[in-house]
Design an enzyme around this catalytic site. Sequence first.
Site, PDB file in Angstrom:
ATOM      1  CB  CYS A 169      -0.326   7.154  10.534  1.00  0.00           C
ATOM      2  SG  CYS A 169      -1.710   7.404   9.427  1.00  0.00           S
ATOM      3  N   GLY A 198       6.235   7.617   0.359  1.00  0.00           N
ATOM      4  CA  GLY A 198       7.246   7.930   1.377  1.00  0.00           C
ATOM      5  C   GLY A 198       8.086   6.710   1.708  1.00  0.00           C
ATOM      6  CB  ALA A 256      -0.907  -0.031   1.236  1.00  0.00           C
ATOM      7  CB  ALA A 257       3.544   1.822  -2.319  1.00  0.00           C
ATOM      8  CB  ALA A 258      -0.110   5.944  -3.237  1.00  0.00           C
ATOM      9  N   PRO A 259       1.507   7.839  -1.089  1.00  0.00           N
ATOM     10  CG  PRO A 259       2.045   9.989  -0.333  1.00  0.00           C
ATOM     11  CD  PRO A 259       1.309   8.748   0.073  1.00  0.00           C
ATOM     12  CD  GLU A 292      -2.551   3.475  -3.269  1.00  0.00           C
ATOM     13  OE1 GLU A 292      -1.809   3.324  -2.285  1.00  0.00           O
ATOM     14  OE2 GLU A 292      -3.797   3.528  -3.165  1.00  0.00           O
ATOM     15  CG  ASP A 295       2.235   2.747   5.766  1.00  0.00           C
ATOM     16  OD1 ASP A 295       2.068   2.688   6.995  1.00  0.00           O
ATOM     17  OD2 ASP A 295       2.337   3.817   5.136  1.00  0.00           O
ATOM     18  NE  ARG A 334      -3.631   7.142  -1.500  1.00  0.00           N
ATOM     19  CZ  ARG A 334      -3.094   8.001  -0.632  1.00  0.00           C
ATOM     20  NH1 ARG A 334      -3.516   9.249  -0.619  1.00  0.00           N
ATOM     21  NH2 ARG A 334      -2.158   7.618   0.200  1.00  0.00           N
TER      22      ARG A 334
HETATM   23  N1  SAM Z   1       2.922   3.807   2.450  1.00  0.00           N
HETATM   24  C1  SAM Z   1       2.452   5.094   1.983  1.00  0.00           C
HETATM   25  C2  SAM Z   1       3.563   6.114   2.137  1.00  0.00           C
HETATM   26  O1  SAM Z   1       4.456   5.914   2.946  1.00  0.00           O
HETATM   27  O2  SAM Z   1       3.546   7.121   1.415  1.00  0.00           O
HETATM   28  C3  SAM Z   1       1.176   5.492   2.664  1.00  0.00           C
HETATM   29  C4  SAM Z   1       0.094   4.466   2.521  1.00  0.00           C
HETATM   30  S1  SAM Z   1      -1.449   4.906   3.214  1.00  0.00           S
HETATM   31  C5  SAM Z   1      -1.181   4.788   4.894  1.00  0.00           C
HETATM   32  C6  SAM Z   1      -2.425   3.503   2.875  1.00  0.00           C
HETATM   33  C7  SAM Z   1      -2.726   3.258   1.430  1.00  0.00           C
HETATM   34  O3  SAM Z   1      -3.576   2.098   1.342  1.00  0.00           O
HETATM   35  C8  SAM Z   1      -3.470   4.374   0.735  1.00  0.00           C
HETATM   36  O4  SAM Z   1      -2.714   4.855  -0.332  1.00  0.00           O
HETATM   37  C9  SAM Z   1      -4.777   3.735   0.265  1.00  0.00           C
HETATM   38  O5  SAM Z   1      -5.176   4.185  -1.011  1.00  0.00           O
HETATM   39  C10 SAM Z   1      -4.452   2.262   0.231  1.00  0.00           C
HETATM   40  N2  SAM Z   1      -5.636   1.395   0.369  1.00  0.00           N
HETATM   41  C11 SAM Z   1      -6.905   1.753   0.676  1.00  0.00           C
HETATM   42  N3  SAM Z   1      -7.707   0.681   0.665  1.00  0.00           N
HETATM   43  C12 SAM Z   1      -6.946  -0.383   0.371  1.00  0.00           C
HETATM   44  C13 SAM Z   1      -7.214  -1.768   0.200  1.00  0.00           C
HETATM   45  N4  SAM Z   1      -8.420  -2.280   0.378  1.00  0.00           N
HETATM   46  N5  SAM Z   1      -6.173  -2.556  -0.148  1.00  0.00           N
HETATM   47  C14 SAM Z   1      -4.933  -2.049  -0.306  1.00  0.00           C
HETATM   48  N6  SAM Z   1      -4.636  -0.760  -0.153  1.00  0.00           N
HETATM   49  C15 SAM Z   1      -5.616   0.069   0.179  1.00  0.00           C
END
Ligand code: SAM
Length: 458
Positions: free
Chosen positions: A235, A118, A113-116, A137, A182, A142
Site C-alpha cells: 500500500c 482483509g 503476511a495476512a493480518a488483520p 502472520e 501483501d 496481529r
Molecule cells: N494482508 C493484510 C490484510 O489484508 O489485512 C495486511 C498485511 S500488512 C500490509 C503486512 C503484514 O506483514 C503486517 O501484518 C506485518 O506484521 C507483517 N510483517 C512485518 N514484518 C514481517 C516480516 N519480516 N515477515 C513477514 N511478515 C511481516
Amino acid sequence: MSTLPPSYISCISRLLGNDTAAFLRSYEQPRAFGLRLNPLKLRAGDRVTENLIGLFGLKPIPWCSDGYFYEESIRPGRHPFHAAGLYYIQEPSAMIAAELLDPQPGELVLDLAAAPGGKATQIAGKMNGEGLLIANEIHPARAKILSGNVERLGISNTLVTQSSPQQLSERFPERFDRVLLDAPCSGEGMFRKDPDAAKQWSPEAVDACAVRQRDILPHAAAMLKPGGTLVYSTCTFNTLENEEIIADFVSRQPEFRLIREERMWPHLGQGEGHYAAVLRKEASSLPDEPEAKPTRTSKPRKNGSLPTLEDAAIQTFRTFAEEVLPGFRLPPNGSPLLFGDALYWMPVSPNTPASSKSLSGLRVLRPGLHLGDFRKSRFEPAHALAMAVAAEDAALTSDYSADSPEIAAYWRGETLPASPGMKGWGLTTVDGLPLGWFKASDGQQKNRLPKGLRSLSP
Ligand code: SAM
C-alpha cells in the site's frame, strides 16, 4: 496535506510529474469507505443481502465482485451484522490484490503476511470452503486479530499460523497453487486514511522496507508450485518498494514471468494507494531431485487397532451435532485434531501441506475449524462453529431482528428469557444469521457469546 513530509512530496513529484498537483489535492478530499460482503454467508439476490445493501446504501466497487462503498456515517462496524460476520470492512483499493490472485475452490493457497485478514478473508470467500488456505502472520498480537476475523467470517478451511517466511518456506517448498505476499511497507498509500503514519515516513524508512521486502519475496516464491500464481502487493507508492523489487526479483529468478502490474491512485479513483504485481512461476526453482512423495496425513489404520483420542473426540462431537445441529455436515476432506482440550476439524486434501506432522514445530493459532472444547468431560461447542453453520442446521434457534432490544442485550452478554420447556444448546440469530450460542434451561437462555466479543455499549 500539511502533515506530509517535504521529502515525501519531492519523491512523489519525481514520480508523478504533471499529475502531482491533482495527487496532492486528493488529500483535501474525503476518502472512500469500503466493505466486502461475505459470500460464505450471503448470496447475491437473497433477501438478507438485498436488505443489507438497501439498509447501508451500498454502492458496488467496480474492481471487486463482493465490494461496496458506504458512507462514513453508516458505521457498519457497530452493527450486529458485523458481529455475525456478514462483511469485512476493507479499504476499497486493497481489494484489488486478492482479485488479481484469483484463488479457486479446491486449491492450496498461502497468504504469507495476512493480518488483520482483509485479503485472507477475501481469498477464503472465493475458495467457498473448498481446498486449504494458510493465513500466516509473523507478529503474535496481529496473528490473534487475524484468527478472530477468520472465526467471525465463519471460515472453515483455513489454518492460521504465526511463523516467519523462512520457517514456512523450509517446510513447504513448491506446495501452493497461489501465494499472496501483501508485504510490510512504508504505507504511503494510507497517509490520507491515517495522517499519523506520514510522521513515521523517511527515505531511510523506505530503504529499510525495501530491504525487508527483498528478503521476504524469495521465501514466498519458493513455496509456489511451478505453474502457480504469486501476487506481490503493497500500500505504498514508492517504486523502490514496488516495480524495482519485482524487476530485481525477476532478473534473479527468471523462472518467474511478470504477467501484470496494477497501481491504484487516490486522484484517479475512489480509494487509497495500492500496488500489485502478478507473477507466474513457469518452472521449478528446486534443484533436480527425485520427486518427493506426498506426505500422508495419517497412517492407514490396521483392522483392530485401538481408536485414537481423536476418534473418541469426534464421536462425541457427532453425537452432540446429531442433537443440536442435525443439518450440519463436517466439511469433506478434513480430519479431527485435538489441541489440548480443544477439538478442531483440520482441512486436508491430497498433497496438502497441512497435517499434524507437517505442522509440528510451527506456531499454529487455529488449525482449522474449532468445533468445541472438552470441559470436565462435557463437550461445549465453540463460537467458531456457531459462525460457520447456517441457522437451518440447528435444532433450536432464537431469531430477532437486528434493531431489536433482544439482539442488543444478547450482544452485551445478557441472558434472555426462554419459553417453558426450551432446553439445551441453541443459536441466537440476527435476521436469520447466527450470532452465537445460548444454552437454555429453567426459563432462561444463558448467553454463551465469548466475553471478548461482547459489545461495550450500555
Ligand atoms: N494482508 C493484510 C490484510 O489484508 O489485512 C495486511 C498485511 S500488512 C500490509 C503486512 C503484514 O506483514 C503486517 O501484518 C506485518 O506484521 C507483517 N510483517 C512485518 N514484518 C514481517 C516480516 N519480516 N515477515 C513477514 N511478515 C511481516
